[in-house]
Design a protein around this motif. Sequence first.
Motif, PDB file in Angstrom:
ATOM      1  N   ALA A  82     -11.111  31.787  87.294  1.00 22.62           N
ATOM      2  CA  ALA A  82      -9.701  32.139  87.515  1.00 22.62           C
ATOM      3  C   ALA A  82      -8.024  31.256  85.823  1.00 22.62           C
ATOM      4  CB  ALA A  82      -8.732  30.998  88.584  1.00 22.62           C
ATOM      5  N   SER A  83      -8.633  30.785  85.192  1.00 24.48           N
ATOM      6  CA  SER A  83      -8.124  30.438  83.701  1.00 24.48           C
ATOM      7  C   SER A  83      -8.039  31.817  83.226  1.00 24.48           C
ATOM      8  CB  SER A  83      -8.974  29.300  83.591  1.00 24.48           C
ATOM      9  OG  SER A  83      -7.780  29.130  82.465  1.00 24.48           O
ATOM     10  N   ALA A  84      -8.766  32.164  82.984  1.00 18.33           N
ATOM     11  CA  ALA A  84      -9.094  33.430  82.846  1.00 18.33           C
ATOM     12  C   ALA A  84      -8.816  34.617  83.117  1.00 18.33           C
ATOM     13  CB  ALA A  84     -10.813  33.756  81.940  1.00 18.33           C
ATOM     14  N   ALA A  85      -8.448  34.914  84.150  1.00 20.18           N
ATOM     15  CA  ALA A  85      -8.236  35.851  84.651  1.00 20.18           C
ATOM     16  C   ALA A  85      -5.808  35.894  84.850  1.00 20.18           C
ATOM     17  CB  ALA A  85      -7.997  35.831  86.208  1.00 20.18           C
ATOM     18  N   ALA A  86      -5.692  34.259  84.922  1.00 18.21           N
ATOM     19  CA  ALA A  86      -4.236  33.877  84.412  1.00 18.21           C
ATOM     20  C   ALA A  86      -3.758  34.157  83.414  1.00 18.21           C
ATOM     21  CB  ALA A  86      -4.089  32.582  84.987  1.00 18.21           C
ATOM     22  N   SER A  87      -4.630  34.030  82.315  1.00 13.62           N
ATOM     23  CA  SER A  87      -4.099  34.502  80.872  1.00 13.62           C
ATOM     24  C   SER A  87      -3.969  35.603  80.677  1.00 13.62           C
ATOM     25  CB  SER A  87      -5.014  34.058  80.191  1.00 13.62           C
ATOM     26  OG  SER A  87      -4.707  32.288  80.208  1.00 13.62           O
TER      27      SER A  87
END
Length: 84
Positions: free
Chosen positions: A76-81
Motif C-alpha cells: 500500500a505504501s509503494a502504491a501510494a508513492s
Amino acid sequence: MNKSLSLAVLVAAIALAACGKKEETTVVTPAATPAPVVVTPAPDSSASAAAADAASAATGAAMSAASAANSAADSASAAASAVK
C-alpha cells in the motif's frame, strides 16, 4: 412586605431543617463463608503434548498473519508513492 417577610422566614426554616444532623444507621454484614475447595486431577501427558502442539500451531499462524499484514502495508505504501 408582610408576605415577603413570611416567605423569607419559611425558606430559612426549610433550609435550617435540611441542614440538621442526620440519623446514623449501622450496617450488619453477615459472616463470610469459606470458598469451596476444588480438586482437579493431574493432567494426562498426552493432553499436555496436544496443548503444546496447538499452542505452537497458533503461534505460527499469528506470525504468518503478521507477516502478511506487513507485506500488505508495504504494498500500500509503494502504491501510494507511485500515485504521487
